[in-house]
Motif scaffolding. Sequence first.
Motif, mmCIF file in Angstrom:
data_model
loop_
_atom_site.group_PDB
_atom_site.id
_atom_site.type_symbol
_atom_site.label_atom_id
_atom_site.label_comp_id
_atom_site.label_asym_id
_atom_site.label_seq_id
_atom_site.Cartn_x
_atom_site.Cartn_y
_atom_site.Cartn_z
ATOM 1 N N ALA A 186 88.104 -44.634 121.503
ATOM 2 C CA ALA A 186 87.098 -44.565 122.559
ATOM 3 C C ALA A 186 86.479 -43.175 122.509
ATOM 4 N N TRP A 187 85.149 -43.104 122.414
ATOM 5 C CA TRP A 187 84.498 -41.814 122.231
ATOM 6 C C TRP A 187 84.324 -41.073 123.546
ATOM 7 N N ASP A 188 84.411 -39.773 123.478
ATOM 8 C CA ASP A 188 83.966 -38.910 124.568
ATOM 9 C C ASP A 188 82.435 -38.876 124.506
ATOM 10 N N ALA A 189 81.790 -39.337 125.586
ATOM 11 C CA ALA A 189 80.337 -39.522 125.550
ATOM 12 C C ALA A 189 79.586 -38.227 125.250
ATOM 13 N N GLY A 190 80.030 -37.120 125.851
ATOM 14 C CA GLY A 190 79.348 -35.852 125.621
ATOM 15 C C GLY A 190 79.455 -35.398 124.184
ATOM 16 N N LYS A 191 80.649 -35.490 123.618
ATOM 17 C CA LYS A 191 80.839 -35.094 122.220
ATOM 18 C C LYS A 191 80.069 -36.034 121.290
ATOM 19 N N ALA A 192 80.097 -37.331 121.601
ATOM 20 C CA ALA A 192 79.380 -38.302 120.764
ATOM 21 C C ALA A 192 77.887 -38.012 120.747
ATOM 22 N N ALA A 193 77.325 -37.625 121.880
ATOM 23 C CA ALA A 193 75.898 -37.309 121.940
ATOM 24 C C ALA A 193 75.572 -36.101 121.073
ATOM 25 N N GLN A 194 76.430 -35.096 121.089
ATOM 26 C CA GLN A 194 76.204 -33.895 120.279
ATOM 27 C C GLN A 194 76.309 -34.192 118.788
ATOM 28 N N GLU A 195 77.201 -35.114 118.430
ATOM 29 C CA GLU A 195 77.449 -35.409 117.015
ATOM 30 C C GLU A 195 76.415 -36.357 116.409
ATOM 31 N N THR A 196 75.599 -36.980 117.237
ATOM 32 C CA THR A 196 74.660 -37.991 116.737
ATOM 33 C C THR A 196 73.212 -37.616 117.018
ATOM 34 N N VAL A 197 72.901 -36.331 116.986
ATOM 35 C CA VAL A 197 71.507 -35.900 117.105
ATOM 36 C C VAL A 197 70.789 -36.230 115.792
ATOM 37 N N LEU A 198 69.683 -36.966 115.876
ATOM 38 C CA LEU A 198 68.982 -37.461 114.694
ATOM 39 C C LEU A 198 67.541 -36.967 114.686
ATOM 40 N N THR A 199 66.993 -36.795 113.490
ATOM 41 C CA THR A 199 65.629 -36.286 113.351
ATOM 42 C C THR A 199 64.776 -37.225 112.511
ATOM 43 N N MET A 200 63.474 -37.201 112.772
ATOM 44 C CA MET A 200 62.549 -38.006 111.976
ATOM 45 C C MET A 200 62.444 -37.468 110.555
ATOM 46 N N ASP A 201 62.628 -36.167 110.365
ATOM 47 C CA ASP A 201 62.482 -35.566 109.043
ATOM 48 C C ASP A 201 63.578 -35.986 108.075
ATOM 49 N N ARG A 202 64.719 -36.445 108.598
ATOM 50 C CA ARG A 202 65.824 -36.845 107.726
ATOM 51 C C ARG A 202 66.196 -38.312 107.997
ATOM 52 N N TYR A 203 66.839 -38.599 109.103
ATOM 53 C CA TYR A 203 67.162 -39.991 109.476
ATOM 54 C C TYR A 203 65.919 -40.884 109.384
ATOM 55 N N GLY A 204 64.808 -40.359 109.867
ATOM 56 C CA GLY A 204 63.596 -41.168 109.962
ATOM 57 C C GLY A 204 62.959 -41.510 108.634
ATOM 58 N N THR A 205 63.407 -40.903 107.551
ATOM 59 C CA THR A 205 62.836 -41.209 106.233
ATOM 60 C C THR A 205 63.536 -42.372 105.539
ATOM 61 N N VAL A 206 64.627 -42.878 106.113
ATOM 62 C CA VAL A 206 65.399 -43.959 105.497
ATOM 63 C C VAL A 206 64.953 -45.302 106.081
ATOM 64 N N ALA A 207 64.675 -46.257 105.220
ATOM 65 C CA ALA A 207 64.332 -47.605 105.678
ATOM 66 C C ALA A 207 65.522 -48.219 106.411
ATOM 67 N N ARG A 208 65.225 -48.995 107.460
ATOM 68 C CA ARG A 208 66.289 -49.604 108.258
ATOM 69 C C ARG A 208 66.063 -51.104 108.406
ATOM 70 N N ALA A 209 67.142 -51.866 108.338
ATOM 71 C CA ALA A 209 67.117 -53.306 108.604
ATOM 72 C C ALA A 209 68.221 -53.618 109.614
ATOM 73 N N TYR A 210 67.995 -54.649 110.415
ATOM 74 C CA TYR A 210 68.967 -55.001 111.445
ATOM 75 C C TYR A 210 69.304 -56.482 111.350
ATOM 76 N N VAL A 211 70.599 -56.793 111.475
ATOM 77 C CA VAL A 211 71.079 -58.172 111.428
ATOM 78 C C VAL A 211 71.560 -58.564 112.821
ATOM 79 N N VAL A 212 70.938 -59.597 113.388
ATOM 80 C CA VAL A 212 71.299 -60.112 114.711
ATOM 81 C C VAL A 212 72.172 -61.343 114.538
ATOM 82 N N CYS A 213 73.299 -61.383 115.235
ATOM 83 C CA CYS A 213 74.208 -62.537 115.195
ATOM 84 C C CYS A 213 73.913 -63.418 116.401
#
Length: 264
Positions: A186-213
Amino acid sequence: MSRHFVLVHGACHGAWCWYKVIADLKQAGHKVTALDLAACGIDGRQVEDLHSSIVEYSEPLLTFMDSLPPPPPASDEKKVVLVGHSLAGPSLCIAMERFPEKISVAVFVAANMLGPDLTYKMADQKYAELSPTADPMDSEVIYGNGPNEPPTAFLPGPKYLEKHTYRCSPSQDLELGITLVRPSPAWDAGKAAQETVLTMDRYGTVARAYVVCDEEQDGAFQWWVVENNPPDEHFVVPGSDHMVMFSQPCLLSQYLLELGSKYI
């Protein structure tokens, strides 16, 4: 062209849960790496070793991605197709932020797909709002820091798995899951937020697909993610429960193969 698929399991599971998809992808001539995240599968760590850190949980994936050579200039042939199920979503996001040049497409399978404008806190709050409150039944909630502190892990019991996770899956796979699941952190919400900061310059350059069940009890949250952090494309798997790799492995494999041919 042969592709390299990297498969990352969801909560409580391990690399073992991909065995049907691994066989399909290899039979089609592709390379497959299925990873155990920290304290999962046959990884030697225990859930209490992770200190409520998504980065520590994701360490096997991040180490593996770091070990991959960068693709040759002006070539995408060495990029991987990165696939993550359920709780692996934030781990994929961190890998995309750190190694965007090594990923051709990231595939989120019934997963928490964060983004620069969809933070961990926002997704966590919406999941609590949209997802049905599941009766823990025979599951174990673990309070590693003491009974008066927030829970640190969750271990689903056989009845819980049958009712909430493997509802459409073969009974043989349910029994496999009952035998092999391990506690999920179970994640600590505050720590999880700090560890998952994402940017368009890096994360945003990768194509993404989503699978819905479509038989997933958390389906409303999946559609919310798709609508609020739109991927490049999404695919609905009919007749699939949360463990789509067991309930509809052929359809999932077919979609992954199509993505591998499309995003190169």
